[in-house]
Scaffold this motif. Structure first.
Motif, PDB file in Angstrom:
ATOM      1  N   ILE A  10     -35.576 -31.199  -7.479  1.00  0.00           N
ATOM      2  CA  ILE A  10     -36.172 -30.672  -8.711  1.00  0.00           C
ATOM      3  C   ILE A  10     -35.878 -29.175  -8.748  1.00  0.00           C
ATOM      4  N   ASN A  11     -35.449 -28.672  -9.911  1.00  0.00           N
ATOM      5  CA  ASN A  11     -35.106 -27.248  -9.957  1.00  0.00           C
ATOM      6  C   ASN A  11     -36.362 -26.374  -9.897  1.00  0.00           C
ATOM      7  N   ASN A  14     -38.993 -26.151 -12.893  1.00  0.00           N
ATOM      8  CA  ASN A  14     -39.896 -27.279 -13.081  1.00  0.00           C
ATOM      9  C   ASN A  14     -40.770 -27.528 -11.858  1.00  0.00           C
ATOM     10  N   LEU A  15     -40.311 -27.102 -10.705  1.00  0.00           N
ATOM     11  CA  LEU A  15     -41.165 -27.189  -9.515  1.00  0.00           C
ATOM     12  C   LEU A  15     -42.389 -26.290  -9.696  1.00  0.00           C
ATOM     13  N   CYS A  78     -36.370 -40.511 -10.327  1.00  0.00           N
ATOM     14  CA  CYS A  78     -35.322 -39.755 -11.021  1.00  0.00           C
ATOM     15  C   CYS A  78     -34.066 -40.605 -11.155  1.00  0.00           C
ATOM     16  N   ASP A 298     -30.983 -30.405 -13.188  1.00  0.00           N
ATOM     17  CA  ASP A 298     -31.718 -29.706 -14.252  1.00  0.00           C
ATOM     18  C   ASP A 298     -32.237 -30.704 -15.289  1.00  0.00           C
ATOM     19  N   SER A 301     -35.039 -32.873 -13.791  1.00  0.00           N
ATOM     20  CA  SER A 301     -36.230 -32.049 -13.561  1.00  0.00           C
ATOM     21  C   SER A 301     -37.028 -31.889 -14.847  1.00  0.00           C
ATOM     22  N   THR A 305     -40.666 -33.755 -15.459  1.00  0.00           N
ATOM     23  CA  THR A 305     -41.838 -32.899 -15.644  1.00  0.00           C
ATOM     24  C   THR A 305     -42.526 -33.207 -16.966  1.00  0.00           C
TER      25      THR A 305
END
Length: 326
Positions: A10-11, A14-15, A78, A298, A301, A305
């Motif tokens: 996860i980038n 968004n983390l 994912c 990306d 993510s 989210t």
């Protein structure tokens, strides 16, 4: 919600968003080691961390795992569809699954275009010919490696979901004629919806975009494959199991069709059974990499989210597309 275990990349942007939603986020993506967790490792991890929610991508989540640890409010996967997750087991333990449909649609679409052009313009052979120093005085590469344009061709899509539609958008500049078969998609203004047999009878390029389920396994069978024109090209960048590859290989090897572009095989890595078709000069084979771009992280993510935010707000739940065409 208290604790989130993240086993997918996860980038950072968004983390940070996820860290605001949970009291604790444990970030240990499979990419750190390059290995997925199978049953025993997944059970050990869940019992050790005891998360309230899980985001995964490749890890095995099945009945055995959930029997040992079922305290998950949801599982985020994912993937476009949860092929690494036993959906029935999740239903049994009342655990919703959030997926990331279309996360790699653009990556696959760009690769689809590039490999088709590479095939038609003899790119791989021409590059190897040059590197092997065969371009010498007296040779005529302009004529030796002359290829075909895809301009004005007929392209037939089997399945017309996100990936297929992204490809269709990129093809606009090539002035091609596009037809599609997909019982779950209504007639579209820009593209022609046709019966499945017409795709195989009329198309210069037949491209497959199907998930694997009971309805689609070996759906592309001998009856359909033998309808193809002798100068047609077969393209499969989705799933190998939807095609009777025994028939396809025979058509390619005997030059009953002009060729095939494949990113998927029945067994990966290939076995000895695949050697004859791999050796064919009219086959372009890639190692299941159409969706492998750095930007996919990306995309997944952002999608994941947003799905979690919607789930927590109880506004919308992205359900796995099981039993449906894309």
């Amino acid at each position: 919600m208290k604790k989130l275990l993240v086993r997918a990349p996860i980038n950072e942007e968004n983390l940070i968003k996820l860290e605001k939603l949970f009291d604790e986020v444990i970030y240990m993506p499979w990419t750190d080691t390059g290995e997925r967790f199978y049953e025993e490792e997944m059970i050990d991890c869940l019992l050790r961390e005891r998360p309230d929610a899980l985001i995964t991508e490749l890890d095995v989540i099945n009945e055995t795992v959930l029997k040992e640890y079922s305290d998950l409010v949801f599982i985020g996967d994912c993937r476009a569809s949860p092929e690494n997750i036993d959906v029935k087991a999740c239903e049994k333990y009342d655990i919703p699954i959030l997926c990331t449909p279309a996360r790699n649609a653009n990556a696959v679409a760009e690769m689809w275009i590039s490999t088709l052009i590479a095939f038609e313009r003899n790119l791989v052979d021409a590059v190897n010919w040059t590197k092997e120093k065969q371009w010498q005085i007296g040779t005529t590469p302009y004529h030796l490696w002359k290829g075909n344009e895809i301009y004005k061709s007929k392209i037939g899509f089997v399945g017309f979901g996100a990936v297929a539609r992204n490809i269709a958008k990129l093809l606009k500049g090539f002035d091609v004629e596009i037809a599609f078969y997909d019982p779950f998609v209504n007639q579209l203004e820009e593209y022609k919806k046709v019966e499945l047999e017409e795709i195989f009878l009329e198309s210069d390029y037949i491209t497959i975009h199907l998930p694997v389920n009971d309805a689609t396994k070996q759906m592309i069978n001998q009856d359909l494959l033998t309808l193809m024109k002798k100068d047609s090209i077969f393209i499969n960048s989705s799933r190998s199991a939807v095609v009777d590859n025994r028939v396809l290989y025979e058509l390619v090897e005997n030059k009953k069709i002009r060729g095939a572009i494949l990113d998927v095989l029945d067994t990966e890595p290939p076995t000895a059974e695949d050697d004859p078709v791999i050796a064919c000069s009219n086959v372009l084979l890639t190692p299941h990499i159409y969706g492998a771009s750095y930007q996919v992280v990306d995309h997944q993510s952002e999608i994941m989210t947003q799905n979690i935010l919607s789930f927590l707000d109880r506004e919308h739940l992205i359900e796995p597309a099981i039993g449906k065409l894309p």
